[in-house]
Write an enzyme that holds these catalytic residues in place. Structure first.
Site, PDB file in Angstrom:
ATOM      1  CD  GLN A  90      -0.253  10.068 -50.733  1.00 17.97           C
ATOM      2  OE1 GLN A  90      -1.200  10.786 -50.432  1.00 17.97           O
ATOM      3  NE2 GLN A  90      -0.194   9.419 -51.881  1.00 17.97           N
ATOM      4  CD  GLU A 136      -4.015  15.775 -46.923  1.00 16.70           C
ATOM      5  OE1 GLU A 136      -3.361  15.455 -47.937  1.00 16.70           O
ATOM      6  OE2 GLU A 136      -4.614  14.942 -46.206  1.00 16.70           O
ATOM      7  CG  PHE A 178      -0.668  18.896 -48.684  1.00 16.94           C
ATOM      8  CD1 PHE A 178      -0.261  19.950 -49.490  1.00 16.94           C
ATOM      9  CD2 PHE A 178      -1.643  19.136 -47.733  1.00 16.94           C
ATOM     10  CE1 PHE A 178      -0.798  21.221 -49.337  1.00 16.94           C
ATOM     11  CE2 PHE A 178      -2.186  20.398 -47.569  1.00 16.94           C
ATOM     12  CZ  PHE A 178      -1.767  21.445 -48.378  1.00 16.94           C
ATOM     13  CG  ASN A 207       6.522  39.021 -43.614  1.00 16.06           C
ATOM     14  OD1 ASN A 207       6.965  37.996 -44.109  1.00 16.06           O
ATOM     15  ND2 ASN A 207       6.850  40.220 -44.072  1.00 16.06           N
ATOM     16  CG  HIS A 267       8.729  37.063 -50.255  1.00 16.18           C
ATOM     17  ND1 HIS A 267       8.786  38.348 -49.776  1.00 16.18           N
ATOM     18  CD2 HIS A 267       9.467  37.057 -51.401  1.00 16.18           C
ATOM     19  CE1 HIS A 267       9.526  39.092 -50.590  1.00 16.18           C
ATOM     20  NE2 HIS A 267       9.947  38.323 -51.586  1.00 16.18           N
TER      21      HIS A 267
END
Length: 295
Positions: free
Chosen positions: A285, A269, A276, A166, A135
């Site tokens: 930011q 990034e 973002f 996971n 997920h």
């Protein structure tokens, strides 16, 4: 018919044509691919619980961007890649009301809302591959209702994830995130993957599964913005707000401690090419993107 009547008739017809064109244009749906990141954020984020409140990292849009296709779900929003068969990123918000007692529904299924002609990854597409149906937006983040939990099992929310990544490292990070919410915070989360080639339970590096239709990522990342529970969330995010950024290799020999893989938003990034936190003031930011969480 004299000249005055003719002129009146021509002018009336022109007015009717112009009015008709205006009405037709108003009824045409907007193509998301022509919208800017901030416009998409305004369209999709409603109030404090908007899934895209912090911005659209890749400028995802309409069907003209098949590998950056914006899908707005009720419980999360994502950018989907048709050719990779996975989301590029998924964005969502968690507050106390999202966490309840609903059991995991486990209803993995193809997403039939994909554009006509696109391959739909099936619930069996990962079978025998050595990778979990991992997920992006976790089942555990949507336990307030059966509908919200079931929504997380669409295959457009899945990525091929090494089982230990996971079930251990990533599960530990997800549990920690929910513990913050239970302790009085709310969080905004963006999760995604990039690259090609991971190592699952079968060993060796695997680049694709499902007969080449699904790309196995090399890295899986997550960004978590943590706020005290409240309102007007965007205005409450400052240069001192806690931001947790994690970037893990998609391998089965991974360290189970997610803190080992903490990094900066700026580094993610650089790896992804995304932008973002674009809804925040530039100075905020810049400050948040340089941070590496150490709590």
């Amino acid at each position: 018919m004299n000249r005055t009547i003719k002129q009146f008739y021509v002018m009336a017809m022109l007015c009717l044509v112009i009015a008709s064109c205006k009405k037709e244009n108003q009824l045409q749906p907007a193509d998301n691919s022509t919208l800017s990141s901030k416009s998409l954020n305004a369209v999709n984020a409603t109030g404090d619980d908007g899934n895209l409140l912090l911005g659209n990292p890749s400028g995802a849009g309409g069907v003209s961007l098949p590998n950056n296709y914006l899908m707005t779900k009720t419980y999360y929003t994502l950018s989907y890649s048709r050719d990779r068969g996975t989301p590029n990123w998924v964005s969502w918000h968690i507050q106390a009301s999202d966490l309840g007692t609903t059991s995991r529904t486990d209803g993995f299924k193809a997403d039939t809302s994909l554009p006509s002609g696109w391959y739909q990854v099936q619930n069996s597409s990962y079978s025998g591959s050595g990778f979990d149906r991992g997920h992006n937006c976790p089942s555990g983040d949507r336990t307030a209702s059966t509908d919200s939990n079931a929504a997380t099992f669409l295959m457009t929310n899945m990525m091929p994830q090494a089982p230990n990544n996971n079930q251990q490292t990533w599960a530990n990070l997800e549990n920690y995130t929910r513990s913050l919410v239970k302790a009085g915070s709310e969080v905004y989360v963006i999760c995604g993957s990039y690259g090609q080639g991971g190592t699952g339970s079968l060993g060796g590096t695997t680049k694709t599964i499902d007969n080449g239709k699904v790309t196995v990522p090399s890295n899986i990342w997550k960004i978590i913005v943590v706020l005290a529970d409240g309102s007007n969330d965007l205005s409450r995010i400052t240069a001192s707000t806690r931001v947790i950024a994690v970037n893990t290799p998609n391998i089965n020999s991974i360290n189970t401690d997610w803190k080992t893989y903490r990094t900066s938003v700026k580094n993610i990034e650089t790896a992804t090419g995304y932008n973002f936190l674009s809804s925040l003031p530039t100075a905020v930011q810049t400050a948040l993107k340089q941070k590496v969480d150490n709590l």
